[in-house]
Design a protein around this motif. Structure first.
Motif, PDB file in Angstrom:
ATOM      1  N   ASP A   1      13.489  13.351  -9.621  1.00 30.79           N
ATOM      2  CA  ASP A   1      13.413  12.361  -8.673  1.00 30.79           C
ATOM      3  C   ASP A   1      12.191  12.457  -7.574  1.00 30.79           C
ATOM      4  O   ASP A   1      11.913  11.806  -6.684  1.00 30.79           O
ATOM      5  N   ASP A   2      11.367  13.358  -8.011  1.00 30.62           N
ATOM      6  CA  ASP A   2       9.981  13.639  -7.245  1.00 30.62           C
ATOM      7  C   ASP A   2       8.973  12.454  -7.380  1.00 30.62           C
ATOM      8  O   ASP A   2       8.515  12.531  -8.782  1.00 30.62           O
ATOM      9  N   PRO A   3       8.636  11.792  -6.386  1.00 29.00           N
ATOM     10  CA  PRO A   3       7.663  10.589  -6.743  1.00 29.00           C
ATOM     11  C   PRO A   3       6.272  11.006  -7.530  1.00 29.00           C
ATOM     12  O   PRO A   3       5.410  10.177  -7.797  1.00 29.00           O
ATOM     13  N   ARG A   4       5.842  12.159  -7.588  1.00 36.47           N
ATOM     14  CA  ARG A   4       4.668  12.777  -7.814  1.00 36.47           C
ATOM     15  C   ARG A   4       4.691  12.616  -9.740  1.00 36.47           C
ATOM     16  O   ARG A   4       3.589  12.695 -10.276  1.00 36.47           O
ATOM     17  N   PHE A   5       5.869  12.454 -10.112  1.00 35.02           N
ATOM     18  CA  PHE A   5       6.032  12.513 -11.493  1.00 35.02           C
ATOM     19  C   PHE A   5       6.389  11.396 -12.290  1.00 35.02           C
ATOM     20  O   PHE A   5       6.907  10.336 -11.604  1.00 35.02           O
ATOM     21  N   THR A   6       5.916  11.259 -13.202  1.00 33.71           N
ATOM     22  CA  THR A   6       6.370   9.811 -13.933  1.00 33.71           C
ATOM     23  C   THR A   6       6.693  10.141 -15.577  1.00 33.71           C
ATOM     24  O   THR A   6       6.164  11.300 -16.095  1.00 33.71           O
ATOM     25  N   GLY A   7       7.305   9.391 -16.139  1.00 32.55           N
ATOM     26  CA  GLY A   7       7.825   9.546 -17.689  1.00 32.55           C
ATOM     27  C   GLY A   7       9.332   9.314 -17.810  1.00 32.55           C
ATOM     28  O   GLY A   7      10.218   8.800 -17.015  1.00 32.55           O
ATOM     29  N   THR A   8       9.731   9.392 -18.980  1.00 30.16           N
ATOM     30  CA  THR A   8      11.191   9.262 -19.539  1.00 30.16           C
ATOM     31  C   THR A   8      12.125  10.100 -18.629  1.00 30.16           C
ATOM     32  O   THR A   8      13.260   9.869 -18.538  1.00 30.16           O
ATOM     33  N   GLY A   9      11.763  11.247 -18.288  1.00 28.59           N
ATOM     34  CA  GLY A   9      12.685  12.245 -17.592  1.00 28.59           C
ATOM     35  C   GLY A   9      12.718  12.042 -16.179  1.00 28.59           C
ATOM     36  O   GLY A   9      13.691  12.840 -15.471  1.00 28.59           O
ATOM     37  N   ALA A  10      12.095  10.958 -15.651  1.00 26.36           N
ATOM     38  CA  ALA A  10      12.184  10.665 -14.160  1.00 26.36           C
ATOM     39  C   ALA A  10      12.958   9.646 -13.859  1.00 26.36           C
ATOM     40  O   ALA A  10      13.494   8.838 -14.550  1.00 26.36           O
TER      41      ALA A  10
ATOM     42  N   ASN B   1      19.138  18.717  -9.308  1.00 27.98           N
ATOM     43  CA  ASN B   1      20.172  19.159 -10.115  1.00 27.98           C
ATOM     44  C   ASN B   1      21.232  17.998 -10.901  1.00 27.98           C
ATOM     45  O   ASN B   1      22.183  18.516 -11.122  1.00 27.98           O
ATOM     46  N   ASP B   2      20.640  16.909 -10.932  1.00 27.87           N
ATOM     47  CA  ASP B   2      21.315  15.697 -11.754  1.00 27.87           C
ATOM     48  C   ASP B   2      20.654  15.565 -13.161  1.00 27.87           C
ATOM     49  O   ASP B   2      21.231  14.521 -13.750  1.00 27.87           O
TER      50      ASP B   2
ATOM     51  N   ASP C   1      13.074  18.448  -5.570  1.00 26.18           N
ATOM     52  CA  ASP C   1      13.506  18.133  -6.786  1.00 26.18           C
ATOM     53  C   ASP C   1      13.210  19.307  -7.786  1.00 26.18           C
ATOM     54  O   ASP C   1      13.025  18.856  -8.925  1.00 26.18           O
ATOM     55  N   ALA C   2      12.865  20.374  -7.266  1.00 27.98           N
ATOM     56  CA  ALA C   2      12.161  21.429  -8.184  1.00 27.98           C
ATOM     57  C   ALA C   2      12.818  21.883  -9.734  1.00 27.98           C
ATOM     58  O   ALA C   2      12.085  21.697 -10.925  1.00 27.98           O
ATOM     59  N   THR C   3      14.085  22.075  -9.765  1.00 28.00           N
ATOM     60  CA  THR C   3      14.880  22.422 -10.888  1.00 28.00           C
ATOM     61  C   THR C   3      14.497  21.431 -11.876  1.00 28.00           C
ATOM     62  O   THR C   3      14.320  21.562 -13.223  1.00 28.00           O
ATOM     63  N   ASP C   4      15.077  20.176 -11.550  1.00 32.51           N
ATOM     64  CA  ASP C   4      14.910  18.944 -12.528  1.00 32.51           C
ATOM     65  C   ASP C   4      13.461  18.594 -12.913  1.00 32.51           C
ATOM     66  O   ASP C   4      13.403  18.455 -13.997  1.00 32.51           O
ATOM     67  N   CYS C   5      12.708  18.809 -12.149  1.00 42.86           N
ATOM     68  CA  CYS C   5      11.041  18.475 -12.399  1.00 42.86           C
ATOM     69  C   CYS C   5      10.592  19.399 -13.222  1.00 42.86           C
ATOM     70  O   CYS C   5      10.084  19.040 -14.056  1.00 42.86           O
ATOM     71  N   SER C   6      10.799  20.660 -13.084  1.00 43.46           N
ATOM     72  CA  SER C   6      10.076  21.679 -13.873  1.00 43.46           C
ATOM     73  C   SER C   6      10.642  21.722 -15.265  1.00 43.46           C
ATOM     74  O   SER C   6       9.938  21.966 -16.054  1.00 43.46           O
ATOM     75  N   ALA C   7      12.069  21.544 -15.320  1.00 43.05           N
ATOM     76  CA  ALA C   7      12.505  21.458 -16.719  1.00 43.05           C
ATOM     77  C   ALA C   7      11.989  20.311 -17.715  1.00 43.05           C
ATOM     78  O   ALA C   7      11.685  20.459 -18.456  1.00 43.05           O
TER      79      ALA C   7
ATOM     80  N   ASP D   1       3.149  22.980  -7.650  1.00 46.98           N
ATOM     81  CA  ASP D   1       4.150  23.432  -6.727  1.00 46.98           C
ATOM     82  C   ASP D   1       5.415  22.467  -6.807  1.00 46.98           C
ATOM     83  O   ASP D   1       5.260  21.199  -6.364  1.00 46.98           O
ATOM     84  N   PHE D   2       6.549  23.076  -7.641  1.00 46.17           N
ATOM     85  CA  PHE D   2       7.275  22.036  -7.554  1.00 46.17           C
ATOM     86  C   PHE D   2       8.443  21.832  -6.525  1.00 46.17           C
ATOM     87  O   PHE D   2       9.223  21.155  -6.335  1.00 46.17           O
ATOM     88  N   GLY D   3       8.171  22.688  -5.419  1.00 48.07           N
ATOM     89  CA  GLY D   3       8.931  22.534  -4.359  1.00 48.07           C
ATOM     90  C   GLY D   3      10.288  23.326  -4.258  1.00 48.07           C
ATOM     91  O   GLY D   3      10.655  24.394  -4.844  1.00 48.07           O
ATOM     92  N   ASP D   4      11.260  22.652  -3.832  1.00 47.59           N
ATOM     93  CA  ASP D   4      12.786  23.072  -3.709  1.00 47.59           C
ATOM     94  C   ASP D   4      13.530  22.226  -4.148  1.00 47.59           C
ATOM     95  O   ASP D   4      13.243  21.120  -4.811  1.00 47.59           O
TER      96      ASP D   4
END
Length: 382
Positions: A64-73, A59-60, A85-91, A49-52
């Motif tokens: 920015d969702d602290p549930r995720f880690t990696g070079t894209g965070a 969209n930057d 931060d659904a759009t950024d994190c899902s992408a 559930d990426f949220g909203d």
């Protein structure tokens, strides 16, 4: 006869050798009961559930969702952005540049961004008794409070008191005892303001000539040095004065503060008084006056600059003409508290917590602060 036997034997041997590597394959084909090799099905990808996209940083291009880690965070991850931060994190997840830090977070629904806790300014941790597990700020009461409470600890036991408040172990003595955010949080405790033995104490103006700014008396005299503590401390907290002789020639130097921010020495300026390419994308009030080395170095390189309203020279140029600005009315609950609560304005004269509901509703305070040079309209506001 012997020759014919030799020829036949050689032929048989040749056929046997030719058949050798083929025979096992034929045997395998002939075995009807040989079970086929089965591959275990792959585990299904977790349903995330990426949220909203309600985060300030949505969209930057960074997750920015602290549930995720990696070079894209993003480098700095805040709990307030969890599930926002659904759009950024899902992408980024689809590209493989982020993954769940904890697989158990996959099905966790987006949590709402936390509301400010009763809009309370807990201050800083400058108290001698800070971080001892008890709330020493006398504005609070309850089982989580210390047995002995001193006025000197007002606004100076933030961690203990905010934790106890969140746990329900303390409450404010009165709702009216909630001051707004101290602009120079932590800096006040490092300055010797003296005492209140002067002739002009408690008049709402700082008479100590060691300070300068819009919050100063018109003619501060040497007899008031270190003798107007309460007035000067209050003005310093509001950002309307700074250390620097009021009678000295020229404009006081800019106070870069200290390096107490957790992001100090990271090569980015985290102080929200600055703007430019060298600033971090998340500028928090907690980092004001707390990232001196980074900001000073980046300013020297031309990567950041001081926001105009925070420059000592700007307030020194007051009064400013406010006739072209529609300040609105005074219907805000915080009208008349000598702080500008209208979020269209920024500067040391602005309240630490500004709500959209106060847009155009704190006219008197904002007009006075604007004319004094302690606030100015944010970029793009009219």
């Amino acid at each position: 006869m012997n020759a014919l036997h030799t020829i036949l034997a050689g032929t048989a041997l040749s056929l046997a050798l030719m058949a050798g590597p083929v025979a096992p394959a034929l045997a395998q084909q002939a075995a009807p009961d040989a079970p086929a090799t089965e591959t275990a099905p792959a585990e299904p990808a977790p349903a995330i559930d990426f949220g909203d996209d309600s985060s300030d940083w949505a969209n930057d291009g960074e997750c920015d969702d602290p549930r995720f880690t990696g070079t894209g965070a993003a480098e700095e991850l805040l709990d307030a952005d969890r599930g926002h931060d659904a759009t950024d994190c899902s992408a980024a997840f689809a590209e493989g540049t982020v993954s769940l830090a904890d697989p158990e977070d996959a099905d966790v629904a987006a949590t709402p961004a936390p509301e400010p806790v009763a809009e309370i300014d807990f201050g800083d941790d400058a108290s001698e008794w800070a971080n001892d597990g008890e709330c020493d700020d006398p504005r609070f009461t309850g089982p989580g409070s210390a047995a002995e409470l001193l006025d000197a600890d007002i606004l100076h036991d933030a961690t203990d008191c905010s934790t106890a408040f969140a746990d329900g172990r303390v409450n404010l003595v009165e709702s009216g005892d909630v001051p707004k955010t101290v602009v120079a949080a932590g800096a006040t405790s490092r300055i010797d303001f003296g005492d209140d033995s002067g002739e002009w104490t408690y008049d709402g103006e700082c008479d100590d000539p060691d300070f300068a700014g819009a919050g100063m008396a018109a003619k501060p005299g040497p007899e008031s040095r270190l003798r107007d503590a309460s007035d000067c401390r209050a003005a310093f907290d509001l950002g309307t004065i700074w250390l620097g002789s009021a009678s000295a020639q020229g404009t006081p130097s800019f106070d870069y503060g200290s390096d107490t921010s957790q992001w100090a020495y990271d090569g980015e300026c985290d102080d929200p008084r600055f703007t430019g390419a060298g600033t971090d994308k998340k500028l928090l009030d907690d980092d004001m006056l707390a990232d001196a080395s980074d900001c000073r170095a980046l300013e020297a390189e031309g990567q950041v600059s001081i926001r105009t309203v925070y420059s000592p020279g700007y307030a020194a140029g007051a009064p400013y003409d406010s006739s072209d600005i529609d300040f609105g009315d005074d219907s805000s609950d915080y009208a008349g508290d000598d702080e500008c609560d209208d979020p269209r304005f920024e500067g040391p004269g602005a309240a630490g917590y500004q709500l959209d509901t106060d847009i155009s509703r704190d006219a008197g305070d904002c007009r006075a602060a604007y004319e004094a040079g302690t606030v100015m309209l944010r970029e793009g506001e009219v």
